[in-house]
Write a protein that holds these residues in place. Structure first.
Motif, PDB file in Angstrom:
ATOM      1  N   GLY A  29     -14.511   3.853   9.944  1.00 60.08           N
ATOM      2  CA  GLY A  29     -12.775   4.208   9.282  1.00 60.08           C
ATOM      3  C   GLY A  29     -11.842   3.238   9.622  1.00 60.08           C
ATOM      4  O   GLY A  29     -10.558   3.091   9.996  1.00 60.08           O
ATOM      5  N   VAL A  30     -12.539   1.848   8.998  1.00 60.35           N
ATOM      6  CA  VAL A  30     -11.216   0.790   9.914  1.00 60.35           C
ATOM      7  C   VAL A  30     -11.012   0.049   8.266  1.00 60.35           C
ATOM      8  O   VAL A  30     -12.208  -0.043   7.489  1.00 60.35           O
ATOM      9  CB  VAL A  30     -11.671  -0.470  10.644  1.00 60.35           C
ATOM     10  CG1 VAL A  30     -11.441   0.650  11.935  1.00 60.35           C
ATOM     11  CG2 VAL A  30     -13.403  -0.870  10.357  1.00 60.35           C
ATOM     12  N   ALA A  31      -9.954  -0.645   8.111  1.00 64.37           N
ATOM     13  CA  ALA A  31      -9.884  -1.391   6.929  1.00 64.37           C
ATOM     14  C   ALA A  31     -10.089  -2.580   7.002  1.00 64.37           C
ATOM     15  O   ALA A  31     -10.896  -3.588   6.522  1.00 64.37           O
ATOM     16  CB  ALA A  31      -8.080  -1.572   7.072  1.00 64.37           C
ATOM     17  N   ARG A  91       3.838  -6.926   2.303  1.00 66.32           N
ATOM     18  CA  ARG A  91       2.591  -5.925   2.335  1.00 66.32           C
ATOM     19  C   ARG A  91       1.948  -5.421   4.237  1.00 66.32           C
ATOM     20  O   ARG A  91       3.407  -6.071   4.839  1.00 66.32           O
ATOM     21  CB  ARG A  91       1.814  -7.827   2.950  1.00 66.32           C
ATOM     22  CG  ARG A  91      -0.112  -7.730   3.471  1.00 66.32           C
ATOM     23  CD  ARG A  91      -0.957  -8.834   2.728  1.00 66.32           C
ATOM     24  NE  ARG A  91      -1.331  -8.619   1.736  1.00 66.32           N
ATOM     25  CZ  ARG A  91      -2.366 -10.249   1.678  1.00 66.32           C
ATOM     26  NH1 ARG A  91      -2.058 -10.739   3.107  1.00 66.32           N
ATOM     27  NH2 ARG A  91      -2.576 -10.324   0.539  1.00 66.32           N
ATOM     28  N   HIS A  92       1.855  -4.092   3.675  1.00 65.66           N
ATOM     29  CA  HIS A  92       1.554  -3.169   4.787  1.00 65.66           C
ATOM     30  C   HIS A  92       0.493  -2.225   4.386  1.00 65.66           C
ATOM     31  O   HIS A  92       0.282  -1.999   3.077  1.00 65.66           O
ATOM     32  CB  HIS A  92       3.100  -2.002   4.995  1.00 65.66           C
ATOM     33  CG  HIS A  92       2.990  -1.490   5.698  1.00 65.66           C
ATOM     34  ND1 HIS A  92       4.088   0.048   6.474  1.00 65.66           N
ATOM     35  CD2 HIS A  92       1.572  -1.254   6.288  1.00 65.66           C
ATOM     36  CE1 HIS A  92       3.626   0.175   6.787  1.00 65.66           C
ATOM     37  NE2 HIS A  92       1.756  -0.129   7.504  1.00 65.66           N
ATOM     38  N   PHE A 124       0.644  -0.914   0.154  1.00 67.07           N
ATOM     39  CA  PHE A 124       0.181  -0.112   0.113  1.00 67.07           C
ATOM     40  C   PHE A 124       0.533   1.101   0.456  1.00 67.07           C
ATOM     41  O   PHE A 124       1.437   1.587   0.633  1.00 67.07           O
ATOM     42  CB  PHE A 124      -0.595  -0.019   1.348  1.00 67.07           C
ATOM     43  CG  PHE A 124      -2.211   1.317   1.442  1.00 67.07           C
ATOM     44  CD1 PHE A 124      -3.211   0.592   0.593  1.00 67.07           C
ATOM     45  CD2 PHE A 124      -1.964   2.063   1.199  1.00 67.07           C
ATOM     46  CE1 PHE A 124      -3.974   1.526   0.419  1.00 67.07           C
ATOM     47  CE2 PHE A 124      -3.252   3.325   1.748  1.00 67.07           C
ATOM     48  CZ  PHE A 124      -4.442   2.804   1.118  1.00 67.07           C
ATOM     49  N   PHE A 125       0.979   1.927  -1.192  1.00 61.41           N
ATOM     50  CA  PHE A 125       2.473   2.691  -1.582  1.00 61.41           C
ATOM     51  C   PHE A 125       1.968   3.322  -2.997  1.00 61.41           C
ATOM     52  O   PHE A 125       0.978   3.213  -3.575  1.00 61.41           O
ATOM     53  CB  PHE A 125       3.573   1.587  -1.216  1.00 61.41           C
ATOM     54  CG  PHE A 125       5.191   2.941  -1.940  1.00 61.41           C
ATOM     55  CD1 PHE A 125       5.766   3.462  -0.870  1.00 61.41           C
ATOM     56  CD2 PHE A 125       5.286   3.343  -2.524  1.00 61.41           C
ATOM     57  CE1 PHE A 125       6.228   4.712  -1.081  1.00 61.41           C
ATOM     58  CE2 PHE A 125       6.402   4.060  -2.955  1.00 61.41           C
ATOM     59  CZ  PHE A 125       6.509   4.970  -1.455  1.00 61.41           C
ATOM     60  N   PRO A 155      -3.919  -8.633  -3.776  1.00 62.16           N
ATOM     61  CA  PRO A 155      -5.175  -8.275  -3.758  1.00 62.16           C
ATOM     62  C   PRO A 155      -5.663  -7.230  -2.384  1.00 62.16           C
ATOM     63  O   PRO A 155      -6.991  -6.807  -2.567  1.00 62.16           O
ATOM     64  CB  PRO A 155      -6.046  -9.239  -3.557  1.00 62.16           C
ATOM     65  CG  PRO A 155      -5.068 -10.212  -3.006  1.00 62.16           C
ATOM     66  CD  PRO A 155      -3.774  -9.604  -3.518  1.00 62.16           C
ATOM     67  N   MET A 156      -4.976  -7.459  -1.064  1.00 57.40           N
ATOM     68  CA  MET A 156      -5.592  -6.988  -0.113  1.00 57.40           C
ATOM     69  C   MET A 156      -5.141  -5.445  -0.291  1.00 57.40           C
ATOM     70  O   MET A 156      -5.651  -4.778   0.371  1.00 57.40           O
ATOM     71  CB  MET A 156      -5.069  -7.196   1.247  1.00 57.40           C
ATOM     72  CG  MET A 156      -5.322  -9.017   1.696  1.00 57.40           C
ATOM     73  SD  MET A 156      -4.877  -9.748   3.509  1.00 57.40           S
ATOM     74  CE  MET A 156      -5.760  -8.579   4.448  1.00 57.40           C
ATOM     75  N   ALA A 157      -4.108  -5.075  -0.816  1.00 64.13           N
ATOM     76  CA  ALA A 157      -3.755  -3.706  -0.314  1.00 64.13           C
ATOM     77  C   ALA A 157      -4.950  -3.341  -1.801  1.00 64.13           C
ATOM     78  O   ALA A 157      -5.794  -1.699  -1.236  1.00 64.13           O
ATOM     79  CB  ALA A 157      -2.569  -3.545  -0.951  1.00 64.13           C
TER      80      ALA A 157
END
Length: 349
Positions: free
Chosen positions: A347-349, A81-82, A62-63, A307-309
């Motif tokens: 507000g949460v992923a 993964r971040h 996630f960038f 895929p999560m990012a």
């Protein structure tokens, strides 16, 4: 102009942001040996050209995809993964080999530095570059133990350009090369025209918006020096005060929306799906609130492969509360956002 004024979008220039050389400027803990590039991306590129890593550069999934794409054209990259969930990197996905480097980021200015310091102690032969663009002068950057640190200053300060590069460990640094970016001059012109527009003067908003867009396109990835304006204004800028005001306003907005956190880098919302996110963006824009997305990932083009990012990128937006906002602006953002809150997932992923 919207009847209540515009919130968000690109910075304008406000002379009140200047304190003078005696009180303003960069914090004293920064090392004297530092370089000021036009962009943070350019600083990273110049650094990697100097260091010449034998292996890959590991980048968080996630960038900023624009920056990652530029880097991928110059070095081999890998992803770890971040996610923007406040839980930090998934360390099991970060598997560097001898000769690799790692790019760490303080995502939205809310990441603690200690987990990365512990990782570096456990992997002393792997150089780490920290990206502090979302909070250039916070606790983590001040106590950094990384080989290198970089920050794109125009993300948080009212400057047309500026990419700061330093080495907490005192490593040699590359210097900017070539001329100033013409893009910085276009962005400065847009900032000045936007100031006049916000003051109610007859200025074509579409005209300075085009200057902003064109300037950003020309500026992207520049390895040249920061513009003369940025070099002159930065030593007198109220860096500490702007950060403190922006963080305070972000916390006010998070509280008004019953969100778990806000600041230092504004307030992030997660919607249930992409359609809800895009609907909220349009709803905000119709009310003169221009919220960016950090960052879109197009699965049909260059993306992280995580895929999560990518799912988080589909659902996230950033509410543009910063040092420019008054308490009335915070209330207005909260009221307009609450009118669309059914699509927001707390507000949460």
């Amino acid at each position: 102009m919207p009847p209540e004024g515009e919130i968000g979008s690109e910075f304008h220039w406000d002379p009140a942001a200047l304190l003078g050389a005696e009180r303003g400027g960069l914090p004293g803990w920064l090392p004297d040996r530092r370089e000021l590039f036009a962009t943070g991306c350019g600083a990273l590129t110049a650094l990697l050209r100097r260091v010449r890593p034998a292996g890959r550069v590991h980048i968080p999934s996630f960038f900023c995809t624009g920056v990652a794409h530029v880097l991928s054209q110059r070095v081999r990259i890998a992803w770890y993964r971040h996610l923007p969930d406040g839980r930090g990197p998934h360390w099991e996905t970060l598997r560097p080999a001898e000769g690799d480097m790692v790019l760490a980021q303080n995502l939205f200015g809310r990441e603690p530095g200690e987990p990365w310091r512990a990782w570096m102690r456990a992997h002393p032969r792997i150089p780490v570059i920290e990206d502090h663009s979302h909070d250039p002068f916070g606790e983590w950057s001040r106590t950094s133990a990384a080989a290198y640190a970089v920050a794109s200053l125009r993300k948080t300060l009212p400057l047309p350009d500026g990419g700061l590069l330093w080495s907490p460990r005192g490593m040699p640094l590359p210097a900017p090369t070539g001329p100033e970016s013409h893009g910085a001059h276009l962005k400065l012109a847009a900032m000045l025209l936007k100031t006049a527009w916000l003051e109610g003067r007859t200025v074509d908003r579409d005209g300075f918006r085009q200057l902003q867009v064109q300037g950003e396109q020309e500026l992207l990835g520049s390895e040249g020096p920061a513009s003369a304006f940025t070099r002159a204004a930065l030593p007198a800028l109220d860096v500490t005060g702007l950060r403190a005001t922006g963080e305070r306003r972000a916390r006010e907005l998070a509280q008004a929306l019953d969100l778990p956190s806000g600041g230092p880098f504004r307030v992030q919302l997660f919607c249930r799906d992409r359609a809800g996110r895009d609907g909220l963006l349009s709803h905000l824009a119709r009310n003169g609130i221009f919220a960016p997305v950090h960052w879109r990932q197009d699965r049909t083009a260059f993306w992280s492969g995580d895929p999560m990012a990518a799912d988080a990128a589909d659902r996230i937006l950033t509410l543009p509360v910063d040092h420019r906002c008054s308490s009335a602006d915070v209330r207005r953002i909260a009221e307009v956002t609450r009118a669309f809150m059914p699509v927001v997932n707390a507000g949460v992923a």
